[in-house]
Design an enzyme around this catalytic site. Structure first.
Site, PDB file in Angstrom:
ATOM      1  N   SER A 173     -12.941  -2.973   9.218  1.00 32.35           N
ATOM      2  CA  SER A 173     -11.935  -2.255   8.425  1.00 32.35           C
ATOM      3  C   SER A 173     -12.604  -1.170   7.588  1.00 32.35           C
ATOM      4  CB  SER A 173     -11.220  -3.230   7.493  1.00 32.35           C
ATOM      5  OG  SER A 173     -12.102  -3.614   6.452  1.00 32.35           O
ATOM      6  N   LYS A 174     -11.760  -0.322   7.019  1.00 36.40           N
ATOM      7  CA  LYS A 174     -12.261   0.758   6.186  1.00 36.40           C
ATOM      8  C   LYS A 174     -13.055   0.177   5.018  1.00 36.40           C
ATOM      9  CE  LYS A 174     -10.999   4.729   3.469  1.00 36.40           C
ATOM     10  NZ  LYS A 174     -11.208   4.156   2.123  1.00 36.40           N
ATOM     11  N   ARG A 175     -12.601  -0.979   4.540  1.00 38.78           N
ATOM     12  CA  ARG A 175     -13.296  -1.596   3.414  1.00 38.78           C
ATOM     13  C   ARG A 175     -14.756  -1.927   3.749  1.00 38.78           C
ATOM     14  NH1 ARG A 175     -10.670  -6.474   1.845  1.00 38.78           N
ATOM     15  NH2 ARG A 175      -8.875  -5.541   2.894  1.00 38.78           N
TER      16      ARG A 175
END
Ligand code: GLU
Length: 507
Positions: A265-267
């Site tokens: 994910s972007k996280r």
């Protein structure tokens, strides 16, 4: 089933920037099409107007272009099966939904969002989940429970309605996914999915199936997250009577986080410092900027190469592939089922490879904007020389500055550790003599400087290290860097002498 021409599509929804997993889906579609002499299409699935994000479609196109994944049909490109933006095909979906109502595969439902919410809340209170399905549809407000006249009347009076698929009871849907092998679903686990919405738009499911049929798609190659939709899609093809010609399915494995469980994910990128998007993206609402592979200095060849190996391998040890080689070697049989772990260090390693492969002149060109930004104005010839001397240590064009800035600007400080170890009480005195020596060098070229320096050192009987390191410190600021005499040559006689003088003054 599939003697027809290979036609595959990448069908993103313009809800934001394309995740690198999306680019991989596009890549595998592209490779498959090229391998089989088929067509690669782009279709924009923008039927969910609440999730539409301005700029996302342009972003998708630009990202595909950057990667060299150019569709032969698509919005702005044309093709005989257009339009390729679902919002522009809006008018044609209703008839297909109606067709299914007529044939008994679907029904009108008049339940209001409030009513459905109440049912959901009531179910939650009993720790259950409300599902609009074969168990509940008989008690709800739809064309299966209302009389035909009542239904006509409600529709005629403009009451909002949706159209739902009537999921058949206890039927096994079995499909041979081209990557996962046989997959089996029982319809009792599936609900009556909405096909057509009150706003006059089809849902993803209806539009996707109708368009894949009309666009003569032969293979649906998409991410694993769409596997649960496959039984519905297959049942829709059957309900329409399109079963004979329907596409085959291939569901690609997830791309996993670098460590731990779950989807990348972007996280993860934010936390570990790597991009998850192909291009930089500025959120139109918040103004937040998410980094992109392109802006981070990756070459598209490196990005494509690393994506190709996320879930596919050639069955050999080979890891570097040009696009042509990928097309040559690609097959869905060699796509794995298990999730593919993303390794950001490996991503850099790929970039390093393509960086080292570039001609020095190409790298010098790419380096120029950085030099300009730093206010450096030197002849092309100098840039080229520096590139040749430091490229070995670099993975990205920006590293050229990191590794070679001392060729263009004098050091502002001196590495303390080296100073402590190598800068002795008599160093300034020795360096004064070196300055005198350098002033007398007539041909300011690395080889001749080196020769005069060596002769001088031998005459003096000085230890090389005790002089070379302080000179390097004066020129570079640290004990690292390219060959000392190359540095002298490139920065020039005056600058060399000035830097040594400055070090003597400062240290
Ligand atoms: N619009 C879907 C997406 O955003 C397409 C899925 C499919 O390829 O069927 O990925």
């Amino acid at each position: 089933m599939n003697a027809k021409k290979v036609r595959v599509r990448f069908a993103p929804s313009p809800t934001g920037p394309l995740h690198m997993g999306g680019v991989r889906t596009a890549l595998f579609n592209y490779l498959f099409a090229k391998k089989h002499g088929g067509d690669f299409l782009l279709r924009i699935e923008d039927t969910d107007q609440t999730r539409y994000v301005p700029g996302a479609e342009d972003y998708i196109l630009e990202a595909l272009q950057w990667c060299g994944l150019n569709p032969v049909e698509g919005p702005g490109i044309g093709g005989e099966f257009g339009p390729y933006r679902q919002s522009e095909r809006k008018a044609m979906y209703r008839q297909y939904a109606e067709q299914l109502v007529e044939s008994g595969h679907a029904y009108y439902a008049f339940d209001t969002p409030e009513e459905l919410n109440q049912l959901r809340t009531a179910a939650e209170a009993k720790k259950e989940v409300f599902s609009y399905d074969l168990h509940t549809r008989g008690q709800l407000n739809n064309s299966l429970t209302l009389s035909a006249e009542k239904v006509q009347q409600q529709i005629a009076s403009g009451e909002p309605y949706i159209i739902r698929f009537k999921m058949p009871e206890n039927t096994d849907v079995v499909e041979k996914d081209l990557i996962r092998g046989e997959v089996k679903f029982n319809t009792n686990q599936l609900d009556d999915k909405v096909l057509f919405k009150a706003d006059g738009m089809p849902t993803y499911h209806l539009a996707n199936v109708v368009d894949d049929h009309l666009m003569q798609i032969s293979h649906v190659i998409r991410g694993e997250e769409w596997l649960p939709s496959m039984p519905l899609h297959i049942l829709l093809y059957e309900a329409f009577g399109w079963d004979e010609n329907r596409p085959q399915f291939a569901h690609l494995p997830l791309i996993l986080k670098p460590t731990g469980k779950g989807k990348l994910s972007k996280r993860d990128g934010d936390k570990m410092g790597f991009p998850v998007f192909p291009l930089q993206w500025t959120d139109p609402k918040s103004g937040d900027v998410a980094r992109g592979y392109r802006e981070d200095g990756y070459f598209p060849e490196a990005f494509v190469n690393l994506l190709a190996l996320l879930g596919w391998n050639a069955g050999t040890e080979q890891e570097f592939f040009s696009m042509d080689e990928l097309i040559q070697d690609f097959s869905l049989e060699r796509v794995v089922k298990a999730g593919a772990r993303f390794d950001p260090e490996k991503a850099k390693w790929f970039n390093r490879h393509y960086f080292q492969q570039k001609e020095d002149t190409q790298l010098a060109e790419a380096f120029k904007p950085i030099l300009k930004e730093k206010g450096v104005d030197v002849p092309d010839e100098t840039i080229l020389k520096v590139v040749g001397l430091v490229k070995e240590r670099c993975e990205f064009v920006a590293d050229l500055w990191e590794q070679g800035n001392y060729f263009f600007v004098a050091p502002e400080s001196y590495d303390e550790k080296t100073v402590k170890k190598k800068w002795k009480a008599d160093t300034p005195e020795k360096l004064q003599e070196i300055i005198q020596l350098f002033k007398g060098v007539e041909v300011w070229e690395a080889a001749s400087i080196k020769e005069e320096f060596s002769n001088f050192m031998n005459d003096k009987g000085w230890g090389f290290g005790m002089v070379m390191v302080p000179v390097r410190l004066a020129l570079v600021g640290t004990s690292a860097g390219a060959d000392l005499f190359d540095i002298c040559e490139i920065i020039g006689q005056n600058e060399t002498i000035q830097r040594i003088e400055r070090a003597i003054e400062t240290l």
